[in-house]
Design a protein around this motif. Structure first.
Motif, PDB file in Angstrom:
ATOM      1  N   SER A   1       0.850  -1.182   0.000  1.00  0.00           N
ATOM      2  CA  SER A   1       0.000   0.000   0.000  1.00  0.00           C
ATOM      3  C   SER A   1       0.889   1.236   0.000  1.00  0.00           C
ATOM      4  CB  SER A   1      -0.918   0.009   1.230  1.00  0.00           C
ATOM      5  OG  SER A   1      -1.629   1.226   1.315  1.00  0.00           O
ATOM      6  N   TRP A   2       0.364   2.312  -0.626  1.00  0.00           N
ATOM      7  CA  TRP A   2       1.046   3.603  -0.601  1.00  0.00           C
ATOM      8  C   TRP A   2       0.586   4.449   0.574  1.00  0.00           C
ATOM      9  CZ3 TRP A   2       5.158   4.655  -3.502  1.00  0.00           C
ATOM     10  CH2 TRP A   2       5.376   3.901  -4.644  1.00  0.00           C
ATOM     11  N   GLN A   3      -0.305   3.935   1.396  1.00  0.00           N
ATOM     12  CA  GLN A   3      -0.777   4.703   2.537  1.00  0.00           C
ATOM     13  C   GLN A   3       0.365   4.922   3.520  1.00  0.00           C
ATOM     14  OE1 GLN A   3      -4.041   2.977   4.598  1.00  0.00           O
ATOM     15  NE2 GLN A   3      -4.125   4.531   6.180  1.00  0.00           N
ATOM     16  N   PRO A   4       0.612   6.139   3.950  1.00  0.00           N
ATOM     17  CA  PRO A   4       1.731   6.397   4.873  1.00  0.00           C
ATOM     18  C   PRO A   4       1.566   5.633   6.188  1.00  0.00           C
ATOM     19  CG  PRO A   4       0.916   8.444   3.924  1.00  0.00           C
ATOM     20  CD  PRO A   4      -0.069   7.385   3.542  1.00  0.00           C
ATOM     21  N   GLY A   5       2.590   4.878   6.561  1.00  0.00           N
ATOM     22  CA  GLY A   5       2.587   4.164   7.833  1.00  0.00           C
ATOM     23  C   GLY A   5       1.715   2.942   7.883  1.00  0.00           C
ATOM     24  N   ALA A   6       1.157   2.489   6.764  1.00  0.00           N
ATOM     25  CA  ALA A   6       0.269   1.321   6.787  1.00  0.00           C
ATOM     26  C   ALA A   6       1.070   0.058   7.100  1.00  0.00           C
ATOM     27  CB  ALA A   6      -0.444   1.185   5.453  1.00  0.00           C
TER      28      ALA A   6
ATOM     29  N   GLU B   1      13.190  27.199   9.121  1.00  0.00           N
ATOM     30  CA  GLU B   1      14.396  27.681   8.470  1.00  0.00           C
ATOM     31  C   GLU B   1      14.489  27.177   7.028  1.00  0.00           C
ATOM     32  OE1 GLU B   1      16.425  29.817   9.645  1.00  0.00           O
ATOM     33  OE2 GLU B   1      15.762  29.918  11.746  1.00  0.00           O
ATOM     34  N   ALA B   2      14.084  25.934   6.798  1.00  0.00           N
ATOM     35  CA  ALA B   2      14.120  25.353   5.455  1.00  0.00           C
ATOM     36  C   ALA B   2      13.018  24.316   5.357  1.00  0.00           C
ATOM     37  CB  ALA B   2      15.474  24.714   5.171  1.00  0.00           C
ATOM     38  N   CYS B   3      12.512  24.105   4.152  1.00  0.00           N
ATOM     39  CA  CYS B   3      11.438  23.131   3.975  1.00  0.00           C
ATOM     40  C   CYS B   3      11.527  22.523   2.587  1.00  0.00           C
ATOM     41  CB  CYS B   3      10.068  23.772   4.189  1.00  0.00           C
ATOM     42  SG  CYS B   3       9.628  25.019   2.959  1.00  0.00           S
ATOM     43  N   GLY B   4      10.929  21.333   2.458  1.00  0.00           N
ATOM     44  CA  GLY B   4      10.842  20.649   1.184  1.00  0.00           C
ATOM     45  C   GLY B   4       9.454  20.081   1.005  1.00  0.00           C
ATOM     46  N   GLY B   5       8.903  20.194  -0.194  1.00  0.00           N
ATOM     47  CA  GLY B   5       7.561  19.713  -0.458  1.00  0.00           C
ATOM     48  C   GLY B   5       6.805  20.700  -1.323  1.00  0.00           C
ATOM     49  N   PRO B   6       5.511  20.534  -1.465  1.00  0.00           N
ATOM     50  CA  PRO B   6       4.731  19.445  -0.864  1.00  0.00           C
ATOM     51  C   PRO B   6       4.752  18.178  -1.724  1.00  0.00           C
ATOM     52  CG  PRO B   6       3.280  20.933  -2.028  1.00  0.00           C
ATOM     53  CD  PRO B   6       4.657  21.499  -2.189  1.00  0.00           C
ATOM     54  N   TRP B   7       4.575  16.994  -1.057  1.00  0.00           N
ATOM     55  CA  TRP B   7       4.388  15.713  -1.730  1.00  0.00           C
ATOM     56  C   TRP B   7       2.958  15.264  -1.457  1.00  0.00           C
ATOM     57  CZ3 TRP B   7       8.784  16.530   1.403  1.00  0.00           C
ATOM     58  CH2 TRP B   7       9.981  16.722   0.679  1.00  0.00           C
ATOM     59  N   ARG B   8       2.158  15.268  -2.487  1.00  0.00           N
ATOM     60  CA  ARG B   8       0.726  14.971  -2.326  1.00  0.00           C
ATOM     61  C   ARG B   8       0.495  13.475  -2.551  1.00  0.00           C
ATOM     62  NH1 ARG B   8      -3.363  18.945  -5.092  1.00  0.00           N
ATOM     63  NH2 ARG B   8      -2.465  20.147  -3.355  1.00  0.00           N
ATOM     64  N   THR B   9      -0.200  12.843  -1.606  1.00  0.00           N
ATOM     65  CA  THR B   9      -0.600  11.436  -1.709  1.00  0.00           C
ATOM     66  C   THR B   9      -2.067  11.327  -1.342  1.00  0.00           C
ATOM     67  OG1 THR B   9       0.003  10.936   0.583  1.00  0.00           O
ATOM     68  CG2 THR B   9       1.705  10.597  -1.091  1.00  0.00           C
ATOM     69  N   SER B  10      -2.744  10.369  -1.958  1.00  0.00           N
ATOM     70  CA  SER B  10      -4.152  10.113  -1.667  1.00  0.00           C
ATOM     71  C   SER B  10      -4.467   8.682  -2.055  1.00  0.00           C
ATOM     72  CB  SER B  10      -5.060  11.087  -2.429  1.00  0.00           C
ATOM     73  OG  SER B  10      -4.929  10.894  -3.829  1.00  0.00           O
TER      74      SER B  10
END
Length: 465
Positions: free
Chosen positions: A325-330, A396-405
Motif C-alpha cells: 500500500s502507498w498509505q503512509p505508515g500502513a 528555516e528550510a522546507c521541502g515539499g509538498p508531496w501529495r498522496t491520496s
C-alpha cells in the motif's frame, strides 16, 4: 525367527491385524492379506516354531479367518513360502536356501508386493531368466554373482539374494496410530471457568506425560466441551482449537492457554463432558548460545500472548508486517514469532560499514501530533504544537509538498466524512488525502508535517533522525 500370515481373499484387514498383534507388537503389513511378524522370544511362551504356527492358525480360526502360516529365519523366505504352501510351513534357521530351491521363479514377485518395497515386480527379469533356461529359485541362486551383475546389474544381484532367502533390509514394524486425547465425564454439570480449571488440570497432566514419553509436543490444542441440553434441545458441543506457535507439552501452560481462550469464548450452557486432544509434532530441541542473550521460553511467550489477546482482543497482538500500500505508515499484523536466539548478529565489519554510511530514518509518532502552522506564500513558515518537548518554532528550510491520496475507491460514505480527530498511523482501509512537508525549525530538528486536505488540519507525523 520370522512368521508370515497370508489370509483368504474375503478377510477383513483389521481382523487379520488384530490377530497378529495378539502375538507380536513388531509386525509389518505387506498388503491387505499379508502380514509379517517378528516372533523372537515367543518360544518361552508357546514352545517351538510348530506350536507357535498352530497357535496362530487356531487364533485366526476363532475369528473365522482362513490363513496360511509360514515360519523361517528370514522375512523373505517366510513370505515366499506362505505364498506357495497352504497350511503350516516351518523352516529351521539356516535352511532357507534349500527350502526355496525347488520353488518356481514366479514367486520372486511375492518378495516385492509390499507397499514399501524398494524394488518393482520383476516382470522383465522373469522373462530374461526363462530365456536363460532357468525355472526354479535354486537355479537362479546358483549362478555366479559376478556374471549376474555383468548382465543384469546390481538389481539382478539383489534379486539373486532374494532367491536364496536373504533379506535386503530389516523388518520395518508398523507403528500403531496413537491418540493423544483425554476425556472426563462429570457426575454433575459444571458452569464457570473456575471449576473447569480443575478438570482441565486433571486432564492435562496425563496428556503431558504421554507427550513426554513419546518425545512429542502439542502443535494444536483441541478442547471439546459437551453441553447439557436445555429446554429439550439436543445437546451441543462447544469446541475450540488453539494453534500453538511452538511444540508445547507443559501441563500448566496448556491449561492456562485453554482457560484464556475459553474466557474470550465462553460456553453457552453447563458442561457435563470435557475432551482434550492435541495434534502431536516432534519435540523441540533447544540449543542455547554463548554469544547471545537467551529468549524467554515458548511457554512464557505463548501465555503472555494469550493474556494480551484476552485483554485487547483477537488480531490486536502480534508483529507488524509491511503491506502492499502507498498509505503512509500502513502495516499489517502477523502472529508473533521471536527470532531464533542461535542466529548470530552481523559481524563487526558489516556494522562498521553501516556506521560509515548512515541512513536517514523517520521516527513516526503512533498518533500524529496536532499542530498550528502559519503558511506564507504557500509554504510553512512557523510550526507550533502543545505537546511537551515538541514546542515548534520558525521554519528555516522546507521541502515539499508531496501529495498522496488513496483508499477512496474501497471506502463507504461514512468513512469519507470529515473527522476532527487525528487518524492513527497504520490503520489500513481508511481514505487519505494529504500534502507532506519536511521542515527544519530554528531549533535544528527536522520534522515531517502534513496537511489533511479534506479536513484542513495540520499534524506532525514524526521527527527525522
Amino acid at each position: 525367527m520370522v512368521g508370515a500370515l497370508y489370509a483368504a481373499e474375503d478377510t477383513p484387514p483389521d481382523v487379520l491385524l488384530e490377530v497378529a498383534r495378539e502375538f507380536s507388537p513388531r509386525l509389518e503389513v505387506c498388503g491387505p492379506r499379508e502380514i509379517v511378524l517378528d516372533l523372537a522370544g515367543l518360544a518361552r511362551l508357546f514352545g517351538n516354531a510348530h506350536t507357535i504356527a498352530a497357535e496362530l492358525r487356531r487364533t485366526a480360526a476363532d475369528r473365522e479367518l482362513r490363513v496360511r502360516v509360514a515360519i523361517a529365519g528370514t522375512r523373505t523366505a517366510a513370505r515366499v513360502l506362505v505364498h506357495h504352501y497352504a497350511g503350516i510351513t516351518v523352516v529351521d534357521p539356516g535352511e532357507e536356501a534349500a527350502a526355496l530351491s525347488p520353488l518356481p521363479l514366479a514367486l520372486l514377485a511375492a518378495a516385492s508386493s509390499a507397499p514399501n518395497s524398494q524394488f518393482p515386480t520383476p516382470d522383465g527379469l522373469l522373462t530374461t531368466l526363462r530365456q536363460w533356461g532357468l525355472r526354479t529359485l535354486g537355479e537362479f541362486a546358483a549362478l555366479p554373482p559376478d556374471e549376474v551383475a555383468a548382465r543384469l546389474g546390481q538389481e539382478g544381484v539383489v534379486w539373486q539374494r532374494l532367491a536364496s532367502g536373504e533379506d535386503p533390509r530389516p523388518l520395518l514394524p508398523a507403528v500403531p496410530e496413537e491418540r493423544f486425547e483425554q476425556t472426563f465425564d462429570l457426575e454433575w454439570p459444571i458452569d464457570g471457568l473456575e471449576p473447569l480449571s480443575f478438570v482441565l488440570g486433571r486432564l492435562m497432566e496425563p496428556l503431558s506425560e504421554h507427550l513426554e514419553r513419546r518425545d512429542r509436543g502439542a502443535a494444536v490444542l483441541h478442547v471439546r466441551l459437551h453441553l447439557v441440553k436445555t429446554d429439550g434441545v439436543t445437546p451441543t458441543v462447544h469446541e475450540r482449537s488453539l494453534q500453538l506457535p511452538t511444540p508445547i507439552r507443559d501441563a500448566r501452560t496448556l491449561r492456562t492457554l485453554a482457560l484464556l481462550d475459553l474466557e474470550s469464548h465462553p460456553p453457552s450452557a453447563a458442561i457435563d463432558r470435557v475432551v482434550v486432544a492435541v495434534d502431536p509434532t516432534p519435540g523441540r530441541v533447544i540449543q542455547f548460545s554463548l554469544l547471545t542473550r537467551p529468549l524467554p521460553s515458548p511457554e512464557q511467550v505463548s501465555t503472555l500472548l494469550a493474556r494480551l489477546a484476552a485483554l485487547m482482543g483477537e488480531g490486536r497482538c502480534g508483529s507488524p508486517v509491511a503491506v502492499d500500500s502507498w498509505q503512509p505508515g500502513a502495516f499489517g499484523m502477523k502472529p508473533f514469532a521471536p527470532r531464533d536466539s542461535n542466529v548470530l548478529h552481523p559481524p563487526w565489519p558489516v556494522e562498521a560499514e553501516v556506521v560509515a554510511n548512515p541512513a536517514i530514518a523517520l521516527r513516526r509518532f503512533r498518533f500524529p501530533v496536532p499542530a498550528r502552522v502559519r503558511v506564507d506564500a504557500g509554504k510553512p513558515a512557523r510550526v507550533t504544537t502543545d505537546r511537551p518537548g515538541l514546542g515548534g518554532g520558525r521554519v528555516e528550510a522546507c521541502g515539499g509538498p508531496w501529495r498522496t491520496s488513496g483508499g477512496w475507491w474501497s471506502s463507504s460514505d461514512d468513512d469519507l466524512r470529515v473527522s476532527a480527530s487525528p487518524r492513527p498511523v497504520g490503520v489500513t482501509g481508511v481514505p487519505w488525502d494529504r500534502d507532506e512537508w519536511d521542515v527544519t525549525l530554528n531549533d535544528g530538528a527536522t520534522y515531517r508535517v502534513f496537511r489533511e486536505r479534506d479536513a484542513d488540519h495540520w499534524l506532525v507525523e514524526g521527527i527525522v533522525d
